[in-house]
Enzyme design. Sequence first.
Site, PDB file in Angstrom:
ATOM      1  N   ASP A  42     141.630  49.625  95.807  1.00  0.00           N
ATOM      2  CA  ASP A  42     142.448  49.786  97.003  1.00  0.00           C
ATOM      3  C   ASP A  42     143.575  48.758  97.039  1.00  0.00           C
ATOM      4  O   ASP A  42     143.649  47.856  96.199  1.00  0.00           O
ATOM      5  CB  ASP A  42     141.576  49.636  98.256  1.00  0.00           C
ATOM      6  CG  ASP A  42     140.506  50.712  98.366  1.00  0.00           C
ATOM      7  OD1 ASP A  42     140.746  51.823  97.856  1.00  0.00           O
ATOM      8  OD2 ASP A  42     139.439  50.433  98.945  1.00  0.00           O
ATOM      9  N   TYR A  84     131.858  45.100  90.446  1.00  0.00           N
ATOM     10  CA  TYR A  84     132.820  44.438  91.330  1.00  0.00           C
ATOM     11  C   TYR A  84     132.296  43.053  91.694  1.00  0.00           C
ATOM     12  O   TYR A  84     131.083  42.863  91.840  1.00  0.00           O
ATOM     13  CB  TYR A  84     133.018  45.228  92.628  1.00  0.00           C
ATOM     14  CG  TYR A  84     134.014  46.360  92.549  1.00  0.00           C
ATOM     15  CD1 TYR A  84     135.358  46.149  92.825  1.00  0.00           C
ATOM     16  CD2 TYR A  84     133.604  47.651  92.227  1.00  0.00           C
ATOM     17  CE1 TYR A  84     136.274  47.201  92.777  1.00  0.00           C
ATOM     18  CE2 TYR A  84     134.509  48.702  92.176  1.00  0.00           C
ATOM     19  CZ  TYR A  84     135.841  48.467  92.453  1.00  0.00           C
ATOM     20  OH  TYR A  84     136.743  49.499  92.402  1.00  0.00           O
TER      21      TYR A  84
END
EC number: 5.4.99.12
Length: 268
Positions: A52, A110
């Site tokens: 994002d 992540y």
Amino acid sequence: MKRVALLVQYDGSHYSGWQKQKNANTIQEILDKALLKITNHTVKTFAAGRTDAGVHASGQVIHFDIDCVIPGNSYSDVLNSLLPSTIRILESVEVKDSWHACYSASYRHYRYVINNSKFPNLFINNWSWHRYQKVLDEVLMLNASKKMEGEHDFFAFQKSGSNRQNSITKIKNIDVKRVEDLILVDIKATGFLYGMVRLIVGQLVLVGEKKISPEIFTDRWVNKKKNDVKESAPAKGLCFVNAVYEENVFKKIKNNDFFPIFLIEGFS
């Protein structure tokens, strides 16, 4: 026609994420323009993970099909000569036609970095979230997080606007550890929901600050209490570490030599 895979690192601070968007500056847009300069025709790129706006990557994986005489292992140098300093190709290799950056991945990793020191650090400010209301209890955060391992419905940790058909995914491993003043939250999963990691971290910080109990944390996601999950950690602390494949096509992804030094486990 050959298929080329790229191992890519980028600072997402000034980008609107990976995926192309109308009237937005994205990683994919910049990369596709560089490929257009090389080939004089449009090349379609595919990524292992759609980061994002404001999210970084130390080992993003991308592939594309191209009809060009340039050898697969030369695209890193060619593209780096055309790309801005905020996007670097660490390695390029030719792969099988059946190999896919997204669909061939076993899981993605992540990492979220929280700077839990009393004072902000300008040298890491763009790549971490400075959060100090009190010293975070990372052990409490870890214990609360462990129940999320396995396949579950993480509806509570999905931002609105997702086009996924369901919110079920499998977390392979989650870890929370302290390295001096840094709290590192590592999540490895087969797939991630829109905004999932940042929402999880936002809730875990409340646990670490003892504003909510581990039991409340668990109740919120198990019982899909999405309205109670309001805190989302800032994008700048999140980094796509890598994607892992059964058949590893890269050399550098075997170690951490491409990972920001202050984020490496055990760094002091």
